[in-house]
Design a protein around this motif. Structure first.
Motif, PDB file in Angstrom:
ATOM      1  N   ALA A  30       0.838  -1.204   0.000  1.00 15.78           N
ATOM      2  CA  ALA A  30       0.000   0.000   0.000  1.00 15.78           C
ATOM      3  C   ALA A  30       0.872   1.252   0.000  1.00 15.78           C
ATOM      4  O   ALA A  30       0.596   2.228  -0.721  1.00 15.78           O
ATOM      5  CB  ALA A  30      -0.925  -0.004   1.222  1.00 15.78           C
ATOM      6  N   ILE A  33       2.397   1.788  -3.518  1.00 16.36           N
ATOM      7  CA  ILE A  33       1.420   2.306  -4.479  1.00 16.36           C
ATOM      8  C   ILE A  33       1.182   3.797  -4.237  1.00 16.36           C
ATOM      9  O   ILE A  33       1.103   4.595  -5.183  1.00 16.36           O
ATOM     10  CB  ILE A  33       0.115   1.501  -4.384  1.00 16.36           C
ATOM     11  CG1 ILE A  33       0.343   0.091  -4.935  1.00 16.36           C
ATOM     12  CG2 ILE A  33      -1.018   2.197  -5.141  1.00 16.36           C
ATOM     13  CD1 ILE A  33      -0.801  -0.856  -4.701  1.00 16.36           C
ATOM     14  N   GLU A  34       1.065   4.181  -2.980  1.00 15.36           N
ATOM     15  CA  GLU A  34       0.876   5.606  -2.674  1.00 15.36           C
ATOM     16  C   GLU A  34       2.094   6.421  -3.097  1.00 15.36           C
ATOM     17  O   GLU A  34       1.959   7.506  -3.664  1.00 15.36           O
ATOM     18  CB  GLU A  34       0.601   5.780  -1.183  1.00 15.36           C
ATOM     19  CG  GLU A  34      -0.774   5.329  -0.757  1.00 15.36           C
ATOM     20  CD  GLU A  34      -1.340   6.180   0.358  1.00 15.36           C
ATOM     21  OE1 GLU A  34      -0.541   6.723   1.147  1.00 15.36           O
ATOM     22  OE2 GLU A  34      -2.585   6.315   0.423  1.00 15.36           O
ATOM     23  N   ALA A  38      -0.144   8.232  -5.764  1.00 12.66           N
ATOM     24  CA  ALA A  38      -1.135   9.022  -5.029  1.00 12.66           C
ATOM     25  C   ALA A  38      -1.222  10.446  -5.576  1.00 12.66           C
ATOM     26  O   ALA A  38      -0.211  11.131  -5.739  1.00 12.66           O
ATOM     27  CB  ALA A  38      -0.816   9.049  -3.540  1.00 12.66           C
ATOM     28  N   LEU A  63      -5.771   8.510  -8.686  1.00 15.88           N
ATOM     29  CA  LEU A  63      -5.617   7.535  -7.615  1.00 15.88           C
ATOM     30  C   LEU A  63      -5.464   8.297  -6.296  1.00 15.88           C
ATOM     31  O   LEU A  63      -4.486   9.005  -6.099  1.00 15.88           O
ATOM     32  CB  LEU A  63      -4.409   6.635  -7.882  1.00 15.88           C
ATOM     33  CG  LEU A  63      -4.300   5.376  -7.010  1.00 15.88           C
ATOM     34  CD1 LEU A  63      -3.553   4.268  -7.763  1.00 15.88           C
ATOM     35  CD2 LEU A  63      -3.587   5.661  -5.700  1.00 15.88           C
ATOM     36  N   ALA A  66      -3.984   4.330  -1.117  1.00 15.93           N
ATOM     37  CA  ALA A  66      -4.092   2.888  -0.894  1.00 15.93           C
ATOM     38  C   ALA A  66      -3.916   2.615   0.585  1.00 15.93           C
ATOM     39  O   ALA A  66      -3.211   3.354   1.293  1.00 15.93           O
ATOM     40  CB  ALA A  66      -3.045   2.141  -1.704  1.00 15.93           C
ATOM     41  N   ILE A  75      -7.397   0.020  -2.984  1.00 14.09           N
ATOM     42  CA  ILE A  75      -6.904   1.154  -3.753  1.00 14.09           C
ATOM     43  C   ILE A  75      -8.095   2.031  -4.111  1.00 14.09           C
ATOM     44  O   ILE A  75      -9.092   1.552  -4.671  1.00 14.09           O
ATOM     45  CB  ILE A  75      -6.173   0.693  -5.028  1.00 14.09           C
ATOM     46  CG1 ILE A  75      -5.089  -0.328  -4.683  1.00 14.09           C
ATOM     47  CG2 ILE A  75      -5.557   1.898  -5.740  1.00 14.09           C
ATOM     48  CD1 ILE A  75      -4.395  -0.911  -5.893  1.00 14.09           C
ATOM     49  N   ASP A  76      -8.008   3.299  -3.776  1.00 13.32           N
ATOM     50  CA  ASP A  76      -9.116   4.242  -3.909  1.00 13.32           C
ATOM     51  C   ASP A  76      -8.894   5.153  -5.112  1.00 13.32           C
ATOM     52  O   ASP A  76      -7.869   5.840  -5.208  1.00 13.32           O
ATOM     53  CB  ASP A  76      -9.207   5.073  -2.612  1.00 13.32           C
ATOM     54  CG  ASP A  76     -10.388   6.020  -2.605  1.00 13.32           C
ATOM     55  OD1 ASP A  76     -11.191   5.985  -3.559  1.00 13.32           O
ATOM     56  OD2 ASP A  76     -10.503   6.799  -1.647  1.00 13.32           O
TER      57      ASP A  76
END
Length: 290
Positions: A30, A33-34, A38, A63, A66, A75-76
Motif C-alpha cells: 500500500a 502504491i501511494e 497518489a 488515484l 491505498a 486502492i481508492d
C-alpha cells in the motif's frame, strides 16, 4: 512510506508449505502504491482481460490512495460509483511496483503513469467495490496490529469466549488480521505460550502482552521488509552462529526450524499440523497448558 525504487510483493514458497503473505507485506505494498501514484491521474488497464470492464471504468481517474487492513489491500480512485479496488493476493498472487516496463505474462490489473507501473498477477480477489460493499468486507475483518485504529479488546472478546487453541485463534483473520504463520509461531514462543492453550484459559494480561508484541514486530516488518523476532542476545552475532538462510528472511526462534535446537534452551524444535497449517514450537520453552 516504503521509499523503494522497485518493490516486489509476493507470497514466498517453500518445499514444505506455501504461505500467504503476512500483513506487513500488504502494508508495504500500500505504501509503495501511494509513493508511486497518489494524487496522479493514472492509466488503468487489464492486459489479461479479466478485469477489463472495471479497468475501463477507472481509467484516467485520479488515484487517491491505498491502504491495507490485514491481508486485504484497497486502492481508492476518484471515479463515479464503485471506485475501490479490493485485492487479496492469496497463495500465488503477486504485485510489482516500479519503473514503467512492458507488460509480461498474465497481468490482471495494470496501473501506470508516465514514470511508474504496477502489475497484479494471479490474485485470489481483484474486484471493484462501492463504499458500502467495502464496509461489508470490513465487518468480517479482525483487528490489525499494524493499524493505529485497531481495537485489541475486540480481538480479546473473541479469544476469551473461545475454546479453540490460541494457535488457531491468532490465525483467524476475523480476530487478528494480518497475523500469519510466522508471526503466530514467533509471538507464542516469545511469550512461552503453548499453542494448544484454549483461548478462554488465556489471561487478559497475557493477551495484552501478545498484542503489544505483535504491534512492535509487525510494524518493524513494514519498516524493514523482513520478519525478525529474536532478541538481541539471540542474534547470530551475539550467539556466534551463522545467519538463517530462508527465502522468508529474518531471524526467528521456531518458524521452519523444526529438527534444529531451540536458540534458548537447546531442545529440538518440533512441527505438527494445526487446523491445516504447519505449527512450529519448542516443547520445553512452551510447556503444555495444565
Amino acid at each position: 512510506m516504503v521509499g523503494l525504487p522497485d518493490l516486489l510483493i509476493a507470497p514466498f514458497h517453500h518445499v514444505r508449505e506455501a504461505e500467504l503473505p503476512e500483513g506487513h507485506v500488504i502494508h508495504r505494498l500500500a505504501g509503495a502504491i501511494e509513493d508511486a501514484f497518489a494524487g496522479e491521474e493514472v492509466t488503468v488497464t487489464s492486459p489479461q482481460g479479466r478485469f477489463a470492464v472495471e479497468a475501463a471504468h477507472l481509467n484516467g481517474s485520479r488515484l487517491r490512495g491505498a491502504q491495507a487492513w490485514g491481508k486485504h489491500l484497497l486502492i481508492d480512485f476518484a471515479a463515479e460509483g464503485a471506485h475501490l479496488v479490493h485485492i487479496h493476493l492469496g497463495l500465488i498472487g503477486r504485485f510489482t511496483v516500479g519503473p514503467i516496463t512492458p507488460v509480461h505474462g498474465q497481468v490482471r490489473l495494470r496501473i501506470e503513469d508516465a514514470v511508474s507501473s504496477a502489475d497484479l498477477r494471479g490474485p485470489q480477489w481483484c474486484r471493484l467495490l462501492s463504499d458500502e460493499e467495502w464496509e461489508a468486507v470490513l465487518s468480517t475483518v479482525g483487528s490489525d496490529p499494524i493499524r493505529p485504529d485497531a481495537d485489541p479488546e475486540k480481538a480479546w472478546r473473541a479469544i476469551h469466549r473461545s475454546t479453540r487453541a490460541i494457535g488457531v485463534l491468532l490465525m483467524d483473520q476475523s480476530i487478528t488480521a494480518g497475523v500469519g504463520n510466522i508471526y503466530r509461531a514467533e509471538v507464542l514462543f516469545r511469550h512461552r505460550i503453548d499453542p494448544m492453550t484454549p483461548g478462554n484459559r488465556l489471561a487478559h494480561a497475557t493477551w495484552q502482552a501478545i498484542w503489544e508484541d505483535l504491534v512492535v514486530l509487525m510494524r518493524r516488518g513494514v519498516a524493514t521488509g523482513r520478519i525478525d523476532t529474536v532478541r538481541p542476545e539471540h542474534t547470530p552475532e551475539a550467539m556466534g552462529r551463522p545467519p538463517r538462510l530462508d527465502r522468508h528472511g529474518g531471524e526467528v526462534y521456531v518458524y521452519r526450524r523444526d529438527g534444529q535446537p531451540c536458540l534458548v534452551c537447546g531442545t529440538t524444535v518440533r512441527r505438527t499440523n494445526l487446523a491445516g497449517r504447519h505449527l512450529f514450537w519448542c516443547p520445553r520453552c512452551q510447556r503444555r497448558h495444565r
